[in-house]
Design an enzyme around this catalytic site. Structure first.
Site, PDB file in Angstrom:
ATOM      1  N   SER A 169       0.842  -1.187   0.000  1.00  0.00           N
ATOM      2  CA  SER A 169       0.000   0.000   0.000  1.00  0.00           C
ATOM      3  C   SER A 169       0.881   1.242   0.000  1.00  0.00           C
ATOM      4  O   SER A 169       1.929   1.273   0.650  1.00  0.00           O
ATOM      5  CB  SER A 169      -0.904   0.005   1.232  1.00  0.00           C
ATOM      6  OG  SER A 169      -1.506   1.264   1.421  1.00  0.00           O
ATOM      7  N   ARG A 208     -24.459  -8.244 -45.803  1.00  0.00           N
ATOM      8  CA  ARG A 208     -23.406  -7.518 -45.070  1.00  0.00           C
ATOM      9  C   ARG A 208     -24.092  -6.470 -44.219  1.00  0.00           C
ATOM     10  O   ARG A 208     -24.838  -5.633 -44.721  1.00  0.00           O
ATOM     11  CB  ARG A 208     -22.381  -6.874 -46.017  1.00  0.00           C
ATOM     12  CG  ARG A 208     -21.339  -6.034 -45.235  1.00  0.00           C
ATOM     13  CD  ARG A 208     -20.096  -5.700 -46.061  1.00  0.00           C
ATOM     14  NE  ARG A 208     -19.356  -6.910 -46.385  1.00  0.00           N
ATOM     15  CZ  ARG A 208     -18.912  -7.223 -47.593  1.00  0.00           C
ATOM     16  NH1 ARG A 208     -19.150  -6.419 -48.611  1.00  0.00           N
ATOM     17  NH2 ARG A 208     -18.242  -8.335 -47.805  1.00  0.00           N
TER      18      ARG A 208
END
Length: 333
Positions: A169, A208
């Protein structure tokens, strides 16, 4: 066609790498399961002590899931790693009467399978890749969650590997954070949303689509990268996992024998019937918890229980090592 086939070629390399990392995970988990087949700890349901299990069985559960993912990836590869060549609308128009021979030669040169039909407008293959990786990341998140919970200060039964600059930390020098687990859990939170994009993109318009397949371009690579990153972190965690067996034993004793209440009730049911046995043991467990006394003492005060169970049998039932079911056989399986 070039875009789709290029994605498939990238996926082949990605799946090869993932398979290597999954093999690495399986090997590590198999060793953990075998080494800790007799290491007893509290099984937990709803985040509370439930009944004893072994860490070997817990590891075997992770291993079993990873093995299923290896099978899924192998099966999915056959459907996903195929050529896309269809020309403008999937007819192979423009390649002449020998178009199928051209397609076959291209597939051979790229070491891809030749599908029955061009598949540009059918996106199930790529969606299957995404969902399969989504399942994998979910399992990695499950493993990471278990490790992080075992690593909590109040539990302290297992720890990610310690290394300089890993898990510390910036403000609290004493902290040892489950950073690898955090990466895997973050991926497990992100990937389901990305998988939903791939599924939502499947209903494409005619030959498409408009925007659907474009939405895949960044989404599928992101899923693959998150899966690979999570798997690498989980492998690092598992390979360096530190197990505190003494803490596991101490935690088993936190409830002063209450974790064995189910075993006592099951044995007592053979003499008193299930309902009466459950009620007597439940009442004893409540009094033991309220009074801060061992369950053993409170049970011994009940004459009906002592008449049904000799003291020696009661002592045996209160030993967590005798309440593991067929855990050892399950680890072997």
């Amino acid at each position: 066609d070039a875009q789709d086939t290029g994605v498939v070629l990238q996926l082949r390399r990605a799946l090869d790498l993932l398979d290597e990392e999954l093999t690495r995970a399986s090997d590590t988990l198999a060793r953990l399961a075998d080494r800790h087949r007799a290491t007893v700890l509290a099984g937990r349901t709803w985040l509370q002590h439930a009944q004893p299990i072994t860490f070997g069985l817990k590891s075997a559960g992770w291993l079993s899931a990873i093995e299923r993912h290896r099978i899924r990836l192998a099966e999915m590869r056959r459907r996903a790693l195929v050529l896309q060549l269809g020309s403008a609308v999937g007819t192979l128009d423009g390649l002449g009467p020998r178009a199928l021979e051209v397609a076959a030669l291209l597939a051979e040169s790229l070491r891809l399978e030749l599908p029955d039909l061009p598949w540009h407008a059918q996106r199930d293959r790529l969606a299957e890749v995404a969902t399969t990786l989504g399942l994998l990341v979910g399992t990695l998140g499950k493993i990471a969650t278990d490790v992080a919970l075992l690593m909590q200060t109040e539990v302290g039964e297992a720890f990610e590997p310690h290394a300089p600059g890993r898990g510390g930390s910036s403000s609290m020098p004493q902290k040892r954070n489950p950073v690898g687990s955090a990466v895997a859990r973050a991926a497990a939170l992100r990937v389901p949303g990305l998988v939903s994009v791939m599924l939502s993109s499947m209903p494409q318009e005619h030959e498409r689509g408009l925007g659907g397949w474009h939405a895949e371009w960044e989404t599928l690579p992101e899923i693959a990268k998150l899966a690979a990153g999570a798997l690498e972190q989980v492998n690092q965690v598992l390979e360096g996992l530190q197990i505190d067996e003494a803490r596991m034993r101490r935690n088993l004793e936190l409830t002063q024998g209450a974790i064995q209440a189910a075993a006592v009730a099951a044995a007592l049911a053979q003499q008193l019937g299930r309902q009466q046995a459950h009620e007597r043991v439940a009442e004893a467990a409540r009094r033991a918890a309220t009074q801060g006394r061992p369950l053993r003492e409170v049970l011994a005060e009940d004459r009906a229980i002592l008449a049904a169970l000799p003291v020696s049998e009661l002592e045996r039932l209160l030993d967590p090592r005798h309440a593991l079911g067929v855990s050892d056989a399950l680890v072997d399986r």
